[in-house]
Design a protein around this motif. Structure first.
Motif, PDB file in Angstrom:
ATOM      1  N   ASP A   1       0.838  -1.207   0.000  1.00 31.72           N
ATOM      2  CA  ASP A   1       0.000   0.000   0.000  1.00 31.72           C
ATOM      3  C   ASP A   1       0.870   1.253   0.000  1.00 31.72           C
ATOM      4  OD1 ASP A   1      -2.521   1.133  -0.090  1.00 31.72           O
ATOM      5  OD2 ASP A   1      -2.636   1.351   2.089  1.00 31.72           O
TER       6      ASP A   1
ATOM      7  N   THR B   1      -2.502   2.838  -3.054  1.00 26.61           N
ATOM      8  CA  THR B   1      -3.174   1.867  -3.916  1.00 26.61           C
ATOM      9  C   THR B   1      -2.552   0.507  -3.664  1.00 26.61           C
ATOM     10  OG1 THR B   1      -1.619   2.169  -5.745  1.00 26.61           O
ATOM     11  CG2 THR B   1      -3.567   3.584  -5.729  1.00 26.61           C
ATOM     12  N   LYS B   2      -3.356  -0.510  -3.740  1.00 23.68           N
ATOM     13  CA  LYS B   2      -2.842  -1.865  -3.518  1.00 23.68           C
ATOM     14  C   LYS B   2      -1.958  -2.277  -4.690  1.00 23.68           C
ATOM     15  CE  LYS B   2      -4.582  -3.120   0.395  1.00 23.68           C
ATOM     16  NZ  LYS B   2      -3.724  -3.370   1.512  1.00 23.68           N
ATOM     17  N   LYS B   3      -0.685  -2.514  -4.403  1.00 24.52           N
ATOM     18  CA  LYS B   3       0.263  -2.978  -5.414  1.00 24.52           C
ATOM     19  C   LYS B   3       0.548  -4.452  -5.199  1.00 24.52           C
ATOM     20  CE  LYS B   3       2.977   1.075  -6.236  1.00 24.52           C
ATOM     21  NZ  LYS B   3       4.041   1.580  -6.941  1.00 24.52           N
TER      22      LYS B   3
END
Length: 169
Positions: free
Chosen positions: A42, A46-48
């Motif tokens: 994060d 954004t969720k990577k």
């Protein structure tokens, strides 16, 4: 703890290396690895996807459970580029995408005490590990337990090639 972290030059995908014993004095601290993985996942809000590259003999189950749960939560991808043995093999199974090099080996075995004694705690740890593996594979808990116990009494483990791992689900 200073984790080896780098960006893949071909993408913005962060990479972490699980390349030491888990939970040993000079190895990888499971709780710290978990915090680092969650933060990288994060990094910018954004969720990577994070890649976990594994070449580890395993280690302490409870520390490995910290990492396993973070891999599941982050939907991290796991890559075995050597061995993923013991709890490191269980962590490998948690990957949303699991990739093994053609020369890699995966190893699983029941938890054991150095003196060979069995107790309720060891039984509970084994039940937990079996559930963790069964949840991530197409095997039921009885099949996982049988697979974990294929090793001889002396070698304490079932070693699988990449082809064997795919065949065994």
């Amino acid at each position: 703890m200073d984790f080896k972290y780098c960006d893949n030059p071909n993408s913005a995908t962060p990479i972490m290396f699980l390349d030491k014993e888990i939970g040993s004095k000079n190895g990888i601290d499971g709780a710290e690895f978990k915090r680092e993985l969650m933060a990288l996942s994060d990094l910018d809000g954004t969720k990577k996807t994070v890649q976990i590259w594994i070449n580890s003999p395993g280690g302490v189950v409870t520390e490995g459970q910290d990492i396993y749960n973070a891999v599941l939560k982050c939907k991290a991808e796991t890559y075995c580029f050597g061995i993923a043995a013991s709890i490191a093999g269980v962590i490998f199974e948690a990957g949303s995408v699991r990739t093994m090099a053609d020369y890699s080996k995966l190893m699983m075995h029941p938890a054991y005490s150095e003196d060979g004694t069995q107790d309720k705690a060891l039984k509970a740890i084994n039940e937990s590990v079996v559930t963790m593996i069964a949840t991530q594979t197409n095997k039921n808990e009885s099949e996982v337990w049988a697979l974990m116990n294929k090793g001889t009494k002396d070698d304490k483990g079932t070693w699988m090639s990449t082809k064997d791992a795919v065949k065994n689900g």
